[in-house]
Design a protein around this motif. Structure first.
Motif, mmCIF file in Angstrom:
data_model
loop_
_atom_site.group_PDB
_atom_site.id
_atom_site.type_symbol
_atom_site.label_atom_id
_atom_site.label_comp_id
_atom_site.label_asym_id
_atom_site.label_seq_id
_atom_site.Cartn_x
_atom_site.Cartn_y
_atom_site.Cartn_z
ATOM 1 N N ILE A 13 -4.876 4.929 -9.809
ATOM 2 C CA ILE A 13 -5.317 4.053 -8.374
ATOM 3 C C ILE A 13 -5.278 4.457 -7.260
ATOM 4 C CG2 ILE A 13 -3.189 3.027 -8.293
ATOM 5 C CD1 ILE A 13 -5.997 1.151 -8.470
ATOM 6 N N ASP A 14 -4.129 5.379 -7.502
ATOM 7 C CA ASP A 14 -3.681 6.383 -6.090
ATOM 8 C C ASP A 14 -4.535 7.125 -5.419
ATOM 9 O OD1 ASP A 14 -1.368 5.094 -5.873
ATOM 10 O OD2 ASP A 14 -0.300 6.875 -6.874
ATOM 11 N N SER A 15 -6.087 8.065 -6.419
ATOM 12 C CA SER A 15 -6.966 8.902 -6.436
ATOM 13 C C SER A 15 -7.807 8.088 -6.017
ATOM 14 C CB SER A 15 -7.054 9.336 -7.823
ATOM 15 O OG SER A 15 -6.128 10.086 -8.142
ATOM 16 N N ALA A 16 -8.381 6.748 -6.451
ATOM 17 C CA ALA A 16 -9.278 5.876 -6.133
ATOM 18 C C ALA A 16 -8.811 5.625 -4.441
ATOM 19 C CB ALA A 16 -9.341 4.847 -6.868
ATOM 20 N N ALA A 312 -10.662 -2.101 -13.585
ATOM 21 C CA ALA A 312 -11.844 -0.984 -14.132
ATOM 22 C C ALA A 312 -11.496 0.191 -13.584
ATOM 23 C CB ALA A 312 -12.916 -1.479 -13.530
ATOM 24 N N THR A 313 -10.755 0.217 -12.894
ATOM 25 C CA THR A 313 -10.509 1.447 -11.956
ATOM 26 C C THR A 313 -9.384 2.002 -12.743
ATOM 27 O OG1 THR A 313 -10.910 1.020 -9.689
ATOM 28 C CG2 THR A 313 -9.680 3.044 -9.910
ATOM 29 N N VAL A 314 -8.584 1.625 -13.689
ATOM 30 C CA VAL A 314 -6.947 1.486 -14.312
ATOM 31 C C VAL A 314 -7.377 2.043 -15.775
ATOM 32 C CG1 VAL A 314 -5.782 1.600 -12.701
ATOM 33 C CG2 VAL A 314 -5.878 0.367 -14.748
ATOM 34 N N LEU A 601 -21.712 3.973 -3.076
ATOM 35 C CA LEU A 601 -20.560 2.788 -2.724
ATOM 36 C C LEU A 601 -18.883 3.398 -3.653
ATOM 37 C CD1 LEU A 601 -22.693 -0.650 -1.606
ATOM 38 C CD2 LEU A 601 -21.574 1.004 -0.337
ATOM 39 N N LEU A 602 -19.269 3.444 -4.449
ATOM 40 C CA LEU A 602 -18.049 3.759 -5.575
ATOM 41 C C LEU A 602 -16.488 4.173 -5.275
ATOM 42 C CD1 LEU A 602 -17.511 2.568 -9.023
ATOM 43 C CD2 LEU A 602 -18.577 4.279 -9.295
ATOM 44 N N PRO A 603 -16.902 5.033 -4.492
ATOM 45 C CA PRO A 603 -15.403 5.582 -3.887
ATOM 46 C C PRO A 603 -14.902 4.943 -3.137
ATOM 47 C CG PRO A 603 -17.056 7.802 -3.819
ATOM 48 C CD PRO A 603 -18.022 6.159 -4.362
ATOM 49 N N ASN A 604 -15.810 3.876 -2.590
ATOM 50 C CA ASN A 604 -15.016 2.861 -1.571
ATOM 51 C C ASN A 604 -14.684 1.707 -1.855
ATOM 52 O OD1 ASN A 604 -14.691 4.393 0.780
ATOM 53 N ND2 ASN A 604 -17.563 4.457 1.496
ATOM 54 N N ALA A 605 -14.999 1.454 -3.637
ATOM 55 C CA ALA A 605 -14.712 0.301 -4.317
ATOM 56 C C ALA A 605 -13.143 -0.148 -4.311
ATOM 57 C CB ALA A 605 -15.084 0.006 -5.540
ATOM 58 N N ILE A 606 -12.271 0.881 -4.200
ATOM 59 C CA ILE A 606 -11.079 0.401 -3.807
ATOM 60 C C ILE A 606 -9.902 0.229 -2.453
ATOM 61 C CG2 ILE A 606 -8.229 0.745 -4.564
ATOM 62 C CD1 ILE A 606 -9.466 -0.166 -6.362
ATOM 63 N N ALA A 622 -1.019 -9.585 -13.440
ATOM 64 C CA ALA A 622 -0.946 -8.117 -13.882
ATOM 65 C C ALA A 622 -2.063 -6.645 -13.928
ATOM 66 C CB ALA A 622 -0.774 -9.146 -15.458
ATOM 67 N N LEU A 623 -3.428 -7.785 -14.171
ATOM 68 C CA LEU A 623 -5.117 -6.609 -14.396
ATOM 69 C C LEU A 623 -4.617 -6.581 -12.548
ATOM 70 C CD1 LEU A 623 -6.241 -8.086 -16.970
ATOM 71 C CD2 LEU A 623 -4.067 -6.794 -17.604
ATOM 72 N N GLY A 624 -4.185 -6.581 -11.445
ATOM 73 C CA GLY A 624 -4.828 -6.509 -10.281
ATOM 74 C C GLY A 624 -3.962 -6.362 -9.209
ATOM 75 N N VAL A 625 -2.586 -6.026 -10.495
ATOM 76 C CA VAL A 625 -1.452 -5.028 -9.559
ATOM 77 C C VAL A 625 -1.711 -3.780 -8.557
ATOM 78 C CG1 VAL A 625 0.391 -6.073 -10.732
ATOM 79 C CG2 VAL A 625 -0.888 -3.556 -11.584
ATOM 80 N N TYR A 626 -1.348 -3.631 -7.294
ATOM 81 C CA TYR A 626 -0.986 -2.926 -6.399
ATOM 82 C C TYR A 626 -0.877 -1.721 -7.363
ATOM 83 C CZ TYR A 626 -2.044 -0.788 -1.938
ATOM 84 O OH TYR A 626 -2.335 0.624 -0.613
ATOM 85 N N ASP A 627 -0.195 -1.322 -7.555
ATOM 86 C CA ASP A 627 0.233 0.439 -7.661
ATOM 87 C C ASP A 627 -0.395 0.340 -9.153
ATOM 88 O OD1 ASP A 627 1.453 -0.739 -10.019
ATOM 89 O OD2 ASP A 627 3.781 -1.099 -9.597
ATOM 90 N N GLY A 628 -1.011 -0.051 -9.986
ATOM 91 C CA GLY A 628 -1.896 0.056 -11.324
ATOM 92 C C GLY A 628 -1.013 -0.235 -12.461
ATOM 93 N N ARG A 629 0.159 -0.457 -12.530
ATOM 94 C CA ARG A 629 0.687 -0.143 -13.304
ATOM 95 C C ARG A 629 0.213 -1.938 -14.232
ATOM 96 N NH1 ARG A 629 3.798 4.158 -13.943
ATOM 97 N NH2 ARG A 629 4.580 5.766 -12.277
ATOM 98 N N VAL A 630 -0.527 -1.822 -14.564
ATOM 99 C CA VAL A 630 -1.409 -2.988 -15.386
ATOM 100 C C VAL A 630 -0.981 -3.521 -16.517
ATOM 101 C CG1 VAL A 630 -3.704 -2.933 -14.375
ATOM 102 C CG2 VAL A 630 -2.892 -1.650 -16.555
#
Length: 675
Positions: A13-16, A312-314, A601-606, A622-630
């Motif tokens: 999530i940080d990379s995205a 879907a990103t993580v 557009l995909l690189p800008n999705a997040i 739980a699946l949409g947490v900002y830090d990605g730790r789903v």
């Protein structure tokens, strides 16, 4: 160093997030209508998120009665904060939107109070305006009945005027005349605006009118004599659980003549009917609700897009990427092809809703001065947009949920909850298939008016029918479509407008033998032409942004019109706007253009989802947490499940143990602690 799957989600999530090519705060301010509005939003959310009354952690574990009780406690706290924080009515409304909870008071705010303010007499407003504003009374809007909903003209509840006492007698003559589905009526509302047939001397029926009726005592909340009120019960898929949708029957209830909402139509003391200046002036309440539904759709879909795209990103599943890891689910065409168009619709609906709200306010301002010139236009626009946004958004919510696989079915994902609560939007304020007919009638009427003129001109057209200008040139040239065409947003908008114009023309010329789906197809074409034109204007307005933000948002808007055109391919072929020329397949070029744009557009999705500004508290997923730790979030939520609070279930001794013992005995196996 090999890291765990749980830690990898944070890295992903940080990379995205780092790949976003634009300033997220600039796009966020654009979505909210300016930095000040975002700051105001953030301040309100800070107050709400820190207040224990608005905690969400136990919501998924309680039943309907407790959800209703919780909603009332939240409502009470909101009214306290309104007074303590000196919130304006707009700030209070914004606070409710931030909460995004199903609250009985919602119907008071979007239906009861606006109708009372817009159609009540000066006398009625002097008595109840301040009480309604301070929630000293709480209201509902009693329109639909057990036997009738969308067909308001056939409602059975009556309001017979009695000249001798200068009263109206509200009565439910049949079982099917029982008011039904009325939000906040079941247990909450003290007063209601009742839609009933006005009956005057000699039994003459003047059709539905509005009446202000007290329902419950202000001393002990008991239902007043002669009225039967209750809750209609749970709704489909557990949706709107905290809302006390209710029923009511009236047994010859008397109310004063002054309790008729008589700003427009009136009844004199001796029982004479005074016509309103315009027959449709009473539609203002429904138009208000329909106009607000566009913005609601946008922000609701925005939440689903945020949750599903982050997950879907993580989430990694399937074949390996270049680093030897399982592929991110968002990288599969079958995933991004589903989710990025949903993202584009969220952006369009949010801004479209803002435009419609402004248009409604302009119409209301004129209406209050007796000018009904914008009423028909607003009726046509809001009917079409209500159908389009609700139908599309219900589909998008379910698509987003499915894109998350098995975990998407968990209540903790949050999308199922959004879907269940939003689902009734396709039938309230008019069944969508019925409203389609309203849109088509308005379009056909505009077509006939245009060509009945001695000098047809685009100046005769309104924003909702401006696409008909394309018929004024009797031999419009249709440029051959090729791969380049799909990169031109203006060309795609023009294509959608031509489709609407040709379909309306064909219908107007051959009205006597329509096919079964004609209303739905024309309504969709007409509304999508209107929205496409609005998107063109939104792109023009991006000039105030920096080049990078402008380009990124414009491309997201192009995805909206591209996918709209893809969904319209059957009609585009039908009216001859797309033709297969030899080996060339223009539909393949369209789909290739969509895929190319999605990958761009995909690189800008997040970044696009972060711009919605949802906090974890607000998103409640739980699946949409900002830090990605789903996975940690999903695990932790499961630990709070009441079933997990005891190792051995309380029903073991009474049911499970006897069943196991019976089965072991029948199998001839000895009972043992271990087999």
């Amino acid at each position: 160093m090999v890291i765990s799957i749980s830690d990898q989600t944070k890295v992903d999530i940080d990379s995205a997030r780092a790949r976003a090519s634009f300033d997220v705060s600039v796009v966020r301010d654009y979505l909210y209508g300016g930095r000040k509005k975002w700051d105001d939003h953030a301040k309100l959310e800070e107050v709400l998120s820190k207040d224990p009354a608005f905690a969400k952690d136990a919501k998924d574990f309680i039943g309907r009665t407790d959800l209703y009780n919780r909603a009332i406690a939240i409502t009470t706290r909101l009214t306290e904060l309104q007074e303590l924080c000196k919130w304006s009515p707009q700030e209070t409304s914004d606070a409710m939107s931030i909460l995004s909870e199903v609250l009985p008071i919602h119907l008071h705010i979007i239906a009861f109070e606006p109708v009372l303010l817009s159609q009540g007499s000066d006398y009625l407003l002097s008595m109840y305006k301040h009480l309604a504003n301070t929630k000293g009374i709480q209201g509902c809007y009693l329109q639909t009945e057990l036997g009738h909903g969308t067909n308001v003209s056939r409602l059975e509840t009556t309001a017979a005027y009695i000249p001798d006492t200068q009263e109206f007698e509200i009565h439910s003559p049949t079982l099917t005349s029982s008011k039904w589905w009325i939000g906040s009526l079941g247990k909450t509302a003290t007063h209601g605006v009742v839609q009933a047939k006005l009956i005057l001397s000699g039994g003459k029926d003047f059709g539905p009118h509005l009446f202000f009726v007290q329902l419950r005592s202000l001393e002990d909340h008991s239902v007043l004599p002669g009225i039967t009120i209750g809750d209609i019960g749970p709704k489909a898929v557990g949706g709107m659980a905290a809302m006390d949708n209710g029923f009511a029957r009236f047994d010859h209830i008397r109310i004063p003549r002054e309790n008729m909402l008589s700003k427009f139509a009136q009844v004199s003391k001796d029982g004479q009917y005074v016509q309103p200046p315009h027959a449709k002036l009473s539609y203002g309440g429904m138009l208000y609700i329909r106009s607000s539904m566009v913005t609601t759709a946008g922000w609701t879909v925005a939440k689903a897009a945020t949750i599903s795209i982050r997950y879907a990103t993580v989430r990694r599943q399937g074949g390996e990427d270049r680093e030897g890891l399982e592929r991110q689910v968002i990288s599969y065409p079958s995933t991004y092809y589903r989710l990025l168009p949903i993202l584009s619709r969220a952006y369009v609906f949010i801004h479209l809703g803002r435009r419609v709200t402004h248009a409604f306010q302009e119409m209301s301002s004129r209406l209050s001065a007796g000018d009904a010139s914008l009423l028909a236009e607003m009726h046509a626009i809001t009917c079409g947009l209500k159908v389009l946004t609700s139908t599309t958004s219900v589909h998008d919510l379910e698509t987003a949920r499915r894109s998350m696989g098995g975990h998407g079915y968990s209540a903790f994902s949050g999308v199922g909850r959004l879907y269940a609560d939003y689902l009734p939007s396709v039938t309230y304020e008019g069944d969508n298939f019925v409203l389609d007919g309203q849109v088509v009638r308005a379009a056909a009427k505009s077509y006939k008016s245009l060509f009945a003129s001695d000098h047809p001109s685009a100046l005769l057209l309104s924003p909702s029918t401006i696409y008909l200008r394309l018929l004024l040139d009797h031999t419009p040239e249709i440029s051959p479509l090729n791969r380049t065409s799909w990169n031109d947003t203006a060309a795609i908008i023009l294509l959608l407008e031509r489709r609407a114009a040709l379909m309306v023309q064909e219908f107007a010329r051959n009205p006597d033998n329509p096919d079964a789906s004609i209303n739905q197809r024309i309504s969709k074409a007409v509304t999508e032409a209107f929205v496409a034109a609005q998107v063109g204007q939104l792109i023009d307005e991006l000039k105030s942004l920096q080049a990078t933000e402008k380009q990124c948002i414009a491309e997201l808007y192009r995805l909206y019109v591209l996918t709209t055109a893809e969904a319209a391919l059957v009609d585009l072929f039908s009216v001859g706007l797309i033709r297969k020329d030899g080996a060339s397949d223009p539909t393949r070029d369209l789909r290739l253009a969509i895929n190319t744009l999605c990958t761009e557009l995909l690189p800008n999705a997040i970044g696009f989802t972060d711009a919605f500004g949802f906090s974890d508290w607000n998103l409640d997923s739980a699946l949409g947490v900002y830090d990605g730790r789903v996975y940690e979030a999903l695990w932790n939520r499961a630990q709070a499940e009441p079933l997990n609070q005891t190792e051995i279930t309380p029903v073991y001794e009474k049911f499970i143990k006897p069943m196991l013992s019976r089965g072991q005995r029948l199998a001839g196996q000895p009972i043992s602690s271990k087999l």
